[in-house]
Enzyme design. Structure first.
Site, PDB file in Angstrom:
ATOM      1  N   THR A  27       0.830  -1.212   0.000  1.00  0.00           N
ATOM      2  CA  THR A  27       0.000   0.000   0.000  1.00  0.00           C
ATOM      3  C   THR A  27       0.861   1.257   0.000  1.00  0.00           C
ATOM      4  O   THR A  27       0.469   2.290  -0.550  1.00  0.00           O
ATOM      5  CB  THR A  27      -0.946   0.030   1.212  1.00  0.00           C
ATOM      6  OG1 THR A  27      -0.192  -0.162   2.417  1.00  0.00           O
ATOM      7  CG2 THR A  27      -2.008  -1.043   1.107  1.00  0.00           C
ATOM      8  N   HIS A 120       0.495 -16.260  -3.182  1.00  0.00           N
ATOM      9  CA  HIS A 120      -0.685 -16.068  -4.025  1.00  0.00           C
ATOM     10  C   HIS A 120      -0.331 -15.856  -5.491  1.00  0.00           C
ATOM     11  O   HIS A 120      -1.161 -15.381  -6.262  1.00  0.00           O
ATOM     12  CB  HIS A 120      -1.519 -14.895  -3.491  1.00  0.00           C
ATOM     13  CG  HIS A 120      -2.056 -15.144  -2.114  1.00  0.00           C
ATOM     14  ND1 HIS A 120      -2.423 -14.129  -1.249  1.00  0.00           N
ATOM     15  CD2 HIS A 120      -2.289 -16.305  -1.447  1.00  0.00           C
ATOM     16  CE1 HIS A 120      -2.845 -14.652  -0.116  1.00  0.00           C
ATOM     17  NE2 HIS A 120      -2.763 -15.961  -0.211  1.00  0.00           N
TER      18      HIS A 120
END
Length: 239
Positions: A27, A120
């Site tokens: 982020t 992932h």
């Protein structure tokens, strides 16, 4: 002793550090997370984002999947931030033996990290579902609608969608690294996503450090908890 000084001492004394990170690491490079107020899960689409990034949706509504994927999950201009850069330097110094990440953006590698376990998957690997031919992120970005292989097959990103299993070899390697570590630093993750959330249970080393803006399930057993931006924290450390 303040917490930054304590963390510096832990790093200085450690010989086998493993870093386990989540969305909070990215982020700070301008990539939104999934669960915050401004994250992907709170955006308004014809379908919930959780449904769009599922295996079923990809198979049944591939073009709509790619519309969302290109617009909301690909950030080719994002650059490594101080957290990525510090970890790469820590590895180069022989202190850090692995980065285990839940992120799919490839920013750890862009910063120079070599030993990265991507739980992932990554947006930088894409494969034809028919013949297996690999394609770059740039190819996906420049394509229109559903990206197709030269053989005519549909191209799929090498990211783990909902309803899909994580790669077993990546899990095994991650668990092994955590078991061998003398220090585990958890950063930028709330530890709510399974099975990655259970990885901390395999750690039996000397120092468990948690750096996250909000509380996590690992705080109670950690030697050190810092509730702050991980980039800010790492930018204050020396190698």
């Amino acid at each position: 002793m303040d917490k930054i000084q304590k963390l510096q001492e832990i790093i200085d004394e450690s010989k086998d550090i493993v870093f386990f990170g989540g969305a909070g690491v990215s982020t700070e490079s301008g990539i939104p997370d999934f669960r915050s107020q401004d994250g992907l899960y709170n955006l308004k689409y014809n379908y919930p984002p959780e449904q769009i990034v599922s295996h079923t949706f990809f198979k049944e509504r591939t073009e709509e999947f790619y519309d969302f994927y290109r617009e909301r999950m690909l950030y080719p201009d994002a650059k490594p931030n101080p957290a990525h850069i510090f970890l790469a330097k820590l590895e180069q110094a022989g202190k850090l033996n692995a980065v285990i990440t839940q992120n799919i953006d490839g920013l750890h590698q862009a910063a120079g990290s070599k030993k990265v376990y991507e739980l992932h998957g990554t947006v930088h690997r894409n494969f034809c579902m028919r013949c297996g031919k690999p394609y770059s992120l740039n190819y996906i970005l420049k394509s229109k609608g559903v990206p197709k292989c030269t053989c005519g097959g549909v191209i799929k990103p090498d990211v783990v969608l909902y309803e899909e299993q994580l790669d077993n070899s990546t899990i095994r390697s991650s668990v092994w690294r955590i078991r061998e570590a003398d220090t585990l630093i958890i950063g930028g993750t709330s530890l709510v996503v399974f099975p990655a959330s259970g990885f901390v249970e395999y750690f039996s080393g000397k120092n468990l450090v948690v750096i996250n803006k909000s509380p996590t399930s690992a705080d109670a057993r950690a030697n050190l908890v810092i509730n702050d931006s991980i980039g800010e924290v790492f930018s204050k450390l020396k190698i």
